[in-house]
Motif scaffolding. Structure first.
Motif, PDB file in Angstrom:
ATOM      1  N   SER A  14       0.856  -1.181   0.000  1.00  0.00           N
ATOM      2  CA  SER A  14       0.000   0.000   0.000  1.00  0.00           C
ATOM      3  C   SER A  14       0.899   1.241   0.000  1.00  0.00           C
ATOM      4  CB  SER A  14      -0.912  -0.005   1.222  1.00  0.00           C
ATOM      5  OG  SER A  14      -1.700  -1.184   1.233  1.00  0.00           O
ATOM      6  N   GLY A  15       0.279   2.392  -0.093  1.00  0.00           N
ATOM      7  CA  GLY A  15       1.092   3.602  -0.184  1.00  0.00           C
ATOM      8  C   GLY A  15       1.554   3.793  -1.617  1.00  0.00           C
TER       9      GLY A  15
ATOM     10  N   LEU B 275       6.097   5.148   0.024  1.00  0.00           N
ATOM     11  CA  LEU B 275       5.873   6.423   0.699  1.00  0.00           C
ATOM     12  C   LEU B 275       4.456   6.509   1.244  1.00  0.00           C
ATOM     13  CD1 LEU B 275       7.483   8.897  -1.890  1.00  0.00           C
ATOM     14  CD2 LEU B 275       8.517   8.022   0.222  1.00  0.00           C
ATOM     15  N   SER B 276       4.321   7.184   2.380  1.00  0.00           N
ATOM     16  CA  SER B 276       3.003   7.462   2.944  1.00  0.00           C
ATOM     17  C   SER B 276       2.391   8.652   2.217  1.00  0.00           C
ATOM     18  CB  SER B 276       3.141   7.781   4.434  1.00  0.00           C
ATOM     19  OG  SER B 276       3.812   9.033   4.586  1.00  0.00           O
ATOM     20  N   ASN B 277       1.155   8.988   2.587  1.00  0.00           N
ATOM     21  CA  ASN B 277       0.494  10.160   1.994  1.00  0.00           C
ATOM     22  C   ASN B 277       1.255  11.447   2.274  1.00  0.00           C
ATOM     23  OD1 ASN B 277      -1.592   8.663   0.881  1.00  0.00           O
ATOM     24  ND2 ASN B 277      -2.913   8.888   2.674  1.00  0.00           N
ATOM     25  N   SER B 278       1.978  11.471   3.400  1.00  0.00           N
ATOM     26  CA  SER B 278       2.762  12.659   3.752  1.00  0.00           C
ATOM     27  C   SER B 278       4.176  12.598   3.182  1.00  0.00           C
ATOM     28  CB  SER B 278       2.828  12.810   5.277  1.00  0.00           C
ATOM     29  OG  SER B 278       3.522  11.706   5.850  1.00  0.00           O
TER      30      SER B 278
ATOM     31  N   SER C 185       6.462  10.390   3.740  1.00  0.00           N
ATOM     32  CA  SER C 185       7.463   9.780   4.623  1.00  0.00           C
ATOM     33  C   SER C 185       7.738   8.354   4.146  1.00  0.00           C
ATOM     34  CB  SER C 185       6.960   9.750   6.068  1.00  0.00           C
ATOM     35  OG  SER C 185       6.768  11.068   6.545  1.00  0.00           O
TER      36      SER C 185
ATOM     37  N   GLU D  39       7.994   4.554   4.364  1.00  0.00           N
ATOM     38  CA  GLU D  39       7.453   3.442   5.141  1.00  0.00           C
ATOM     39  C   GLU D  39       8.256   2.167   4.930  1.00  0.00           C
ATOM     40  OE1 GLU D  39       3.303   3.299   3.983  1.00  0.00           O
ATOM     41  OE2 GLU D  39       2.771   4.714   5.577  1.00  0.00           O
ATOM     42  N   GLN D  40       8.751   1.961   3.713  1.00  0.00           N
ATOM     43  CA  GLN D  40       9.578   0.785   3.417  1.00  0.00           C
ATOM     44  C   GLN D  40      10.636   1.166   2.388  1.00  0.00           C
ATOM     45  OE1 GLN D  40       7.409  -2.748   2.179  1.00  0.00           O
ATOM     46  NE2 GLN D  40       5.652  -2.236   3.456  1.00  0.00           N
TER      47      GLN D  40
END
Length: 375
Positions: free
Chosen positions: A45-46, A358-361, A363, A365-366
């Motif tokens: 996801s992301g 990447l996250s929505n912001s 950042s 994540e992996q």
């Protein structure tokens, strides 16, 4: 080796944003991309984007390459940057004794030979620089090129070599020699006039190190090195988008002026990145971190604590550059510059499976390198 199938809900391949595809990974590469999401081993996801490529990394994780020119030190620097999405880098040695250059080259060769993740070569930032524009570099080590440096630069076991030099201190013949050896030559820490910079470009130099910083400025009657950087369409420029090294308006001017693909993001990162450290020693000087800014006792900038994910975020959110373009400035464009475009900086069949979630912001994540999740 068993193939791994990843259902990628959304990704940017270097050209387009695409949804619901399956990456088949094998032997570190993306070997196929298909639509059959019913047959997958894992869901990402992301937003999945190509791994970030940083061509100017002095340190991280509490380690400075100059102080710890070892394979273990290089691995520790890489591990610090992996958390922020960097999947390939040129560890960067600033101006130092030739013996330290030799040790750093040995360490890079060992890291590459031992398959340390993400190490694709070395950036020698100096020692053939301008004393006037030395910045945080030590004047005592700035010097003309000798046979000892040529022996280091001639090595074929240290990946892609990038050299930052001041063209007023290195002859056109020596620049041509470097280029003929496959070295990428960037102009930086230079007080050269426009004409001298142009002669270096004509000799094969095709890059500028941390644009605007430590180089003769653009003026009405003397375009300087900045003028040369902005005027030469075929030359690429590294840019530190942290709000300390370059005013955001100047960043926008560069983006507006340079052809698409000829600006890439760099961090110029120092040891505190990825740590809680507030200071470190740079040779005999203490560098202090305050308000996200690293300064030496003279008050001058001494590298950064910028990470690549934040550089992308600043480029997109503060400079209002379209997200795909901001990502390309950290992926495809540096890959192009160091001739890695066929395997890095994009997510197509046949590319290395280096990518970031990447996250929505925005950042991290992996982080995945060669088909393995490493963060």
């Amino acid at each position: 080796m068993t193939n791994k199938r990843l259902h990628v809900e959304k990704y940017f391949d270097g050209e387009n944003f695409i949804e619901n595809k399956v990456f088949t990974l094998s032997k570190g590469k993306i070997v196929a991309i298909d639509n059959d999401i019913s047959k997958s081993d894992e869901v990402l996801s992301g937003l999945v984007v190509p791994g970030f490529i940083d061509l100017q990394v002095n340190g991280g994780g509490g380690v400075l390459l100059n102080s710890t020119p070892t394979a273990a030190g290089i691995e520790k620097i890489m591990q610090a940057h992996i958390k922020f999405g960097t999947t390939a880098m040129l560890p960067t040695l600033i101006t130092d004794k030739v013996s330290v250059m030799q040790q750093a080259a040995d360490a890079i060769a060992e890291a590459i030979n031992n398959n340390v993740m993400g190490i694709i070569g070395i950036h020698f930032e100096g020692p053939h620089l301008s004393v006037t524009k030395k910045g945080a570099h030590s004047e005592e080590y700035i010097r003309k090129i000798t046979d000892e440096e040529w022996q280091v630069l001639s090595r074929k076991d240290i990946g892609q070599i990038l050299v930052t030099l001041a063209p007023e201190n290195v002859s056109v013949e020596d620049i041509k020699r470097m280029v003929d050896m496959g070295i990428k030559v960037c102009l930086g820490h230079t007080n050269a006039d426009f004409e001298t910079a142009q002669k270096a470009i004509d000799a094969g130099a095709d890059g500028f190190t941390h644009l605007f910083n430590a180089m003769s400025p653009l003026q009405g009657r003397e375009p300087g090195v900045v003028g040369s950087a902005l005027l030469n369409d075929k030359a690429s420029c590294g840019l530190i988008v942290d709000g300390h090294h370059v005013d955001f308006a100047s960043c926008l001017l560069a983006i507006k002026t340079k052809p698409q693909g000829k600006l890439f993001l760099v961090t110029d990162a120092m040891p505190p990145l990825g740590t809680d450290d507030k200071e470190f020693m740079l040779f005999d000087r203490k560098v202090i971190l305050d308000g996200g800014k690293l300064t030496s006792p003279t008050g001058g900038l001494a590298g950064s604590v910028l990470d690549m994910a934040t550089a992308i975020k600043n480029t997109h959110q503060i400079l209002n550059i379209e997200l795909g373009e901001a990502i390309n400035m950290a992926t495809a464009y540096p890959a192009n510059y160091v001739n890695q475009q066929s395997i890095r900086g994009r997510l197509f069949e046949g590319c290395q499976a280096d990518f970031v979630v990447l996250s929505n912001s925005l950042s991290v994540e992996q982080t995945w390198i060669s088909g393995k999740q490493v963060y």
